[in-house]
Design an enzyme around this catalytic site. Structure first.
Site, PDB file in Angstrom:
ATOM      1  N   SER A 101      -3.553  -3.332   0.840  1.00 52.26           N
ATOM      2  CA  SER A 101      -2.311  -4.035   1.177  1.00 52.26           C
ATOM      3  C   SER A 101      -2.608  -5.506   1.398  1.00 52.26           C
ATOM      4  O   SER A 101      -3.511  -5.849   2.168  1.00 52.26           O
ATOM      5  CB  SER A 101      -1.723  -3.426   2.450  1.00 52.26           C
ATOM      6  N   THR A 114       8.974  -7.309 -13.402  1.00 52.93           N
ATOM      7  CA  THR A 114       8.319  -8.617 -13.376  1.00 52.93           C
ATOM      8  C   THR A 114       7.445  -8.721 -12.129  1.00 52.93           C
ATOM      9  O   THR A 114       7.877  -8.385 -11.030  1.00 52.93           O
ATOM     10  CB  THR A 114       9.373  -9.736 -13.393  1.00 52.93           C
ATOM     11  N   GLN A 172      -6.954  -0.685   6.071  1.00 52.92           N
ATOM     12  CA  GLN A 172      -7.487  -1.279   7.302  1.00 52.92           C
ATOM     13  C   GLN A 172      -8.999  -1.498   7.223  1.00 52.92           C
ATOM     14  O   GLN A 172      -9.609  -1.957   8.189  1.00 52.92           O
ATOM     15  CB  GLN A 172      -7.139  -0.399   8.508  1.00 52.92           C
ATOM     16  N   CYS A 227       4.887   1.371  12.340  1.00 56.73           N
ATOM     17  CA  CYS A 227       5.895   2.162  11.627  1.00 56.73           C
ATOM     18  C   CYS A 227       6.488   3.220  12.548  1.00 56.73           C
ATOM     19  O   CYS A 227       7.572   3.699  12.307  1.00 56.73           O
ATOM     20  CB  CYS A 227       5.279   2.836  10.411  1.00 56.73           C
ATOM     21  N   HIS A 282      -0.715  -7.991   2.906  1.00 55.90           N
ATOM     22  CA  HIS A 282      -0.390  -8.647   4.188  1.00 55.90           C
ATOM     23  C   HIS A 282      -1.288  -8.203   5.333  1.00 55.90           C
ATOM     24  O   HIS A 282      -1.254  -8.796   6.405  1.00 55.90           O
ATOM     25  CB  HIS A 282       1.097  -8.483   4.532  1.00 55.90           C
ATOM     26  N   ALA A 330       0.824  -1.212   0.000  1.00 57.21           N
ATOM     27  CA  ALA A 330       0.000   0.000   0.000  1.00 57.21           C
ATOM     28  C   ALA A 330       0.853   1.255   0.000  1.00 57.21           C
ATOM     29  O   ALA A 330       0.457   2.280  -0.541  1.00 57.21           O
ATOM     30  CB  ALA A 330      -0.924  -0.001   1.209  1.00 57.21           C
ATOM     31  N   THR A 331       2.031   1.189   0.609  1.00 55.63           N
ATOM     32  CA  THR A 331       2.906   2.367   0.593  1.00 55.63           C
ATOM     33  C   THR A 331       3.177   2.783  -0.851  1.00 55.63           C
ATOM     34  O   THR A 331       3.048   3.967  -1.208  1.00 55.63           O
ATOM     35  CB  THR A 331       4.235   2.053   1.328  1.00 55.63           C
ATOM     36  N   ASN A 338      -5.542   3.136  11.130  1.00 48.29           N
ATOM     37  CA  ASN A 338      -4.823   1.935  11.560  1.00 48.29           C
ATOM     38  C   ASN A 338      -4.541   1.887  13.050  1.00 48.29           C
ATOM     39  O   ASN A 338      -4.385   0.817  13.625  1.00 48.29           O
ATOM     40  CB  ASN A 338      -3.495   1.820  10.791  1.00 48.29           C
TER      41      ASN A 338
HETATM   42  N1  PLP Z   1      -1.968   2.495   5.178  1.00 46.50           N
HETATM   43  C1  PLP Z   1      -2.347   2.012   6.365  1.00 46.50           C
HETATM   44  C2  PLP Z   1      -3.603   2.524   6.996  1.00 46.50           C
HETATM   45  C3  PLP Z   1      -1.575   1.044   7.005  1.00 46.50           C
HETATM   46  O1  PLP Z   1      -1.976   0.559   8.199  1.00 46.50           O
HETATM   47  C4  PLP Z   1      -0.378   0.594   6.381  1.00 46.50           C
HETATM   48  C5  PLP Z   1       0.509  -0.348   7.081  1.00 46.50           C
HETATM   49  O2  PLP Z   1       0.740  -0.230   8.278  1.00 46.50           O
HETATM   50  C6  PLP Z   1      -0.036   1.113   5.124  1.00 46.50           C
HETATM   51  C7  PLP Z   1      -0.855   2.064   4.559  1.00 46.50           C
HETATM   52  C8  PLP Z   1       1.184   0.646   4.394  1.00 46.50           C
HETATM   53  O3  PLP Z   1       0.976  -0.674   3.904  1.00 46.50           O
HETATM   54  P1  PLP Z   1       2.148  -1.576   3.337  1.00 46.50           P
HETATM   55  O4  PLP Z   1       2.760  -2.280   4.496  1.00 46.50           O
HETATM   56  O5  PLP Z   1       1.474  -2.543   2.410  1.00 46.50           O
HETATM   57  O6  PLP Z   1       3.103  -0.695   2.612  1.00 46.50           O
END
Ligand code: PLP
Length: 381
Positions: free
Chosen positions: A199, A237, A179, A325, A201, A71-72, A149
Site C-alpha cells: 500500500s 486509466t 506493514q 478500519c 500511503h 492494498a485492499t 497492523n
Molecule cells: N493490509 C494491512 C495490514 C493494512 O494495515 C491495511 C490498511 O490498514 C490494508 C491491508 C489495506 O490497505 P489500503 O488502505 O491500501 O487499502
C-alpha cells in the site's frame, strides 16, 4: 499552534517530506495509453515507479508489479477465485489478517470454497504444524501476513513457506506485506511467496495507490475489466500522480532503511520505557514476539481505549484503538481476541505507530499527554 502529531502511521503515514510535488503533478503527464508525447512521458514515469516498487521487494526483474487503488484491491485481486475454481477447494489463512483478506475469504466461502483458519498460539506464535496439516486437502492458496497492523508482530512467512515447499506444496502463497514495507528489508524471494500486497500511503505516498507483486502466477482473474492497462489485469486509466508518489516513497524508504529503523526503535523504546515506569500495570502486547520497531500495542487496564483516543485527539495527537478500519465498531479487535486477550482487555488497548520523522520534543509531549489522559480516565472511572 502545535502541528497535529501522527502516532497513527500504520493507518496512514501521511505524505513523506521527501516526495517531489513538482514531478508528481507535472502538467506534461497525460493519459499513459496515448501515443503522443504527453502519454508516453506519463507511461515512462509509471514504469520508473514500477521499477522502484520492484526494488523495494528485492529487485527481481521477473516480478510483475500490478498497480491498484490500494492494498485492499490488491488483496481482493489475489484472492479473486471465480465460483467454478473456488467450489470444493481450500484456502489456509491466519485469523489475524486485515479485514480486506477476511472479507475476500468470506466471498471465497460463499462461492463454495473452504477456509482453514490458523489462530496464533498462547504467545502469539505461529508454528508450521497447522499449515502442514492442511496440505492433505491440497490447498489452492496459503495466506499469512508479513507484519500485523495492530501489534507489529512479524509472522514467520519465510519459514512456513519453506516448510510447505519442502513438504511438496505446489499451491500459491500470498502475503500481505503492507506493514512490512519500509520497516524491514523486504525480499520477495526470501519470503518464498508467490504474491505480495503493498500500500502506497502506508509508506508515505499519496493515498489511493497500492500494488500486487506477482511472481509465478498466470491465472490471475482481473477484478476490474475494460481497457488493456496493467497487463489486462487492472483496467482503467492509471492514477499517475499516486503511482509516481508510490515510486518516490518506495525508493526513499528503501535507501534510508537503516537509519529509519534505528529512529523507530529509539522512539518506541523511549515511549514504552517511560509509560511502563509511570504505569507499571501497562501490558505491551507482543512484547515477547519479533515485531517491527514502529508499532506499540499498549493495554491500560481499566481505561476505555476509545476515550483515550478522543483525549489524545483533543491534545493534537492521533492514535488508534484496534485498527483504524475497526474504529467506531463496538466489537473489540479480532486480532487482540485471537491473541488471547479478554474482550475487556482488548477494549483497553491502543495502538501507537510512529513516523520516522517524529521529533524528540513531540515524543516527550505525547508521552506526557498519554500519561495524563490515562491517569484522568482512571480517576473518572
Ligand atoms: N493490509 C494491512 C495490514 C493494512 O494495515 C491495511 C490498511 O490498514 C490494508 C491491508 C489495506 O490497505 P489500503 O488502505 O491500501 O487499502
Amino acid at each position: 499552534m502545535r502541528k497535529f502529531i501522527n502516532l497513527d502511521a500504520n493507518a496512514s503515514y501521511g505524505p513523506l517530506p521527501a516526495l517531489k510535488p513538482s514531478s508528481i503533478l507535472d502538467s506534461d503527464y497525460l493519459n499513459p495509453s496515448s501515443i503522443h508525447r504527453g502519454g508516453q512521458r506519463a507511461k515512462a514515469a509509471i514504469e520508473l515507479a514500477r521499477d522502484r516498487v520492484r526494488e523495494l521487494v528485492g529487485s527481481d526483474s521477473a516480478l510483475k508489479v500490478i498497480f491498484t487503488s490500494g492494498a485492499t484491491e490488491a488483496l481482493n485481486l489475489a484472492l479473486n477465485f471465480p465460483p467454478e475454481v473456488a467450489r470444493g477447494r481450500t484456502i489456509v489463512s491466519t485469523t489475524i489478517e486485515h479485514p480486506a483478506v477476511l472479507a475476500a475469504l468470506q466471498r471465497f466461502e460463499k462461492f463454495g470454497g473452504v477456509v482453514r483458519w490458523v489462530a496464533p498460539g498462547r504467545n502469539w506464535e505461529f508454528s508450521e504444524a497447522p499449515f502442514l496439516n492442511a496440505l492433505a486437502e491440497k490447498p489452492l492458496l496459503v495466506n499469512l501476513m508479513c507484519v500485523n497492523n495492530e501489534t507489529g508482530q512479524l509472522l514467520p512467512v519465510a519459514e512456513i513457506s519453506q516448510a510447505l515447499r519442502s513438504a511438496g506444496y505446489r499451491g500459491l502463497v500470498l502475503s500481505d506485506a503492507v506493514q512490512a514495507a519500509g520497516k524491514l528489508d523486504l525480499s520477495f524471494a526470501g519470503l518464498g511467496a508467490d504474491m505480495l500486497a503493498l500500500s502506497g500511503h502506508k509508506i508515505g505516498a499519496l493515498p489511493g495507490v497500492g500494488a500486487l507483486v506477482v511472481g509465478n502466477r498466470t491465472d490471475l482473474e482481473p477484478l476490474v475489466v475494460g481497457g488493456p492497462q496493467e497487463g489486462r489485469l487492472r483496467a482503467g486509466t492509471e492514477n499517475v500522480p499516486g503511482i509516481i508518489s508510490f515510486g518516490q516513497a518506495a525508493e526513499y524508504v528503501r535507501q534510508n532503511l537503516a537509519h529509519r529503523l534505528a529512529r523507530y526503535a529509539a522512539l518506541r523504546d523511549t515511549l514504552e520505557r517511560e509509560i511502563s515506569a509511570r504505569f507499571p500495570d501497562t501490558i505491551i502486547n507482543c512484547a515477547n514476539t519479533e515485531r517491527v520497531a514502529n508499532t506499540s500495542s499498549l493495554t491500560f487496564p481499566g481505561v476505555n481505549a476509545d476515550d483515550l483516543v478522543v483525549a489524545l485527539d483533543l491534545a493534537g495527537i492521533g492514535i488508534s484503538s484496534g485498527s483504524a478500519c475497526a474504529s467506531g465498531k463496538p466489537e473489540p479487535s479480532h486480532v487482540l481476541l485471537a491473541g488471547g486477550l479478554a474482550p475487556a482487555t482488548a477494549r483497553s488497548t491502543v495502538r501507537l505507530s510512529f513516523t520516522a520523522e517524529a521529533a524528540d520534543d513531540e515524543l516527550a509531549y505525547c508521552i506526557e499527554k498519554l500519561g495524563d489522559a490515562v491517569e484522568r480516565l482512571r480517576g473518572a472511572a
